[in-house]
Design a protein around this motif. Sequence first.
Motif, short mmCIF file in Angstrom:
data_model
loop_
_atom_site.label_atom_id
_atom_site.label_comp_id
_atom_site.label_asym_id
_atom_site.label_seq_id
_atom_site.Cartn_x
_atom_site.Cartn_y
_atom_site.Cartn_z
N SER A 104 -5.51 1.87 5.83
CA SER A 104 -4.98 1.11 4.70
C SER A 104 -6.11 0.77 3.72
O SER A 104 -7.24 0.49 4.14
CB SER A 104 -4.31 -0.19 5.18
N ASP A 105 -5.78 0.77 2.44
CA ASP A 105 -6.79 0.40 1.44
C ASP A 105 -6.69 -1.09 1.12
O ASP A 105 -6.00 -1.84 1.81
CB ASP A 105 -6.65 1.26 0.18
N GLU A 106 -7.38 -1.49 0.07
CA GLU A 106 -7.44 -2.92 -0.24
C GLU A 106 -6.08 -3.50 -0.63
O GLU A 106 -5.89 -4.73 -0.61
CB GLU A 106 -8.45 -3.18 -1.37
N ARG A 107 -5.11 -2.66 -0.98
CA ARG A 107 -3.78 -3.16 -1.35
C ARG A 107 -3.00 -3.65 -0.13
O ARG A 107 -2.10 -4.47 -0.25
CB ARG A 107 -2.98 -2.06 -2.06
N GLY A 108 -3.32 -3.13 1.05
CA GLY A 108 -2.60 -3.54 2.26
C GLY A 108 -1.82 -2.40 2.86
O GLY A 108 -1.89 -1.25 2.39
N ASP B 95 -2.55 1.69 10.04
CA ASP B 95 -2.71 0.50 9.21
C ASP B 95 -4.13 -0.06 9.30
O ASP B 95 -4.73 -0.46 8.30
CB ASP B 95 -1.72 -0.59 9.63
N LYS B 96 -4.65 -0.11 10.53
CA LYS B 96 -5.98 -0.72 10.73
C LYS B 96 -7.08 0.11 10.11
O LYS B 96 -8.01 -0.44 9.50
CB LYS B 96 -6.24 -0.91 12.23
N GLY C 183 0.79 -1.22 0.00
CA GLY C 183 0.00 0.00 0.00
C GLY C 183 0.82 1.27 0.00
O GLY C 183 0.26 2.37 0.15
#
Length: 310
Positions: free
Chosen positions: A266-270, A262-263, A146
């Motif tokens: 973060s997007d769908e990429r990680g 992060d929790k 991400g």
Amino acid sequence: MKHDRTIRACSIWRALDVVGDVPVLLLMEQAFLGVHSFDEFVRRTGLARSVVNGRLKKLVEEDCLVKVPKRGGRGFHYMLTQKGRDQFPNGLMMLRWQHKWEADSRDFQVRLHHATCGQATEPVPVCACCRAEIDPRDVDWREGPGLAQIVPHYERRRFNGEVGARRPGGRPLVDTMIELFGDRWATLVVRAMFTRINRFDDIQRDTLMATNILTGRLERLVRQGILKTIPYSSHADRVEYRLTAKGRDLYPVLLALLQWGDKWFSDERGPPVLLTHRQCGHDLRMVAACSHCGDELALSNSRFTIDEAG
């Protein structure tokens, strides 16, 4: 290729968009202490009513607090959401640092009690896998899926006066920490240190901070004993900035910010950055553990008392 007007948009940066602000941190601290009403937030922080109103609105918009009508329908309570409660480890790591490095400079002492074991405790940053206390020198990092480069927009956030000088209904528990991490620029300088970016020009490229602002933050961090200077050439003005032991001990606070970011961002990429704990070889996740029993400290099993000196 990196654009020359972009910076790394790691989860610390994203978290600071929300909490990199002194009044926000003061309000979140009081929320952790059980304050719910607007007037009580004003009384205990010493902030102007207009500032409290604006920051509470921001925290509601960011889903860290939710407005709940009071019984009888007159006014609202402000209650922590799960996103807000998940900032608690950050508050614990701030308290830990303040206890370790500045306890003697204060005229009161904050005590943390762990209800699960019934003992007074200090929060210890440990690896969730091997339970060893985390040392930043034992952590490797690499770019995550991400990671992105963004054009930064530095919002002007003005706050007059030192946090530690405020003595309303409740003095801040972590005043130095709130002053430091309520300043996004200073926090980004410390972030650069942990990624081995140590020279003025490199820090400026990493943050895109105006040079006068960067100079001021570096001077302040050196004055506070968080950074030290090391010459790297025969020219006296050519120095690198390195973390002192006091500065290195800020790592758990940054790690808590990173994990929260992060929790929740973060997007769908990680996540943008991946951390590995060399001692056990696993992905690093920090837990704030009780120094007495080793169990995880949470808002639901922790309480604070304040002992005034003298």
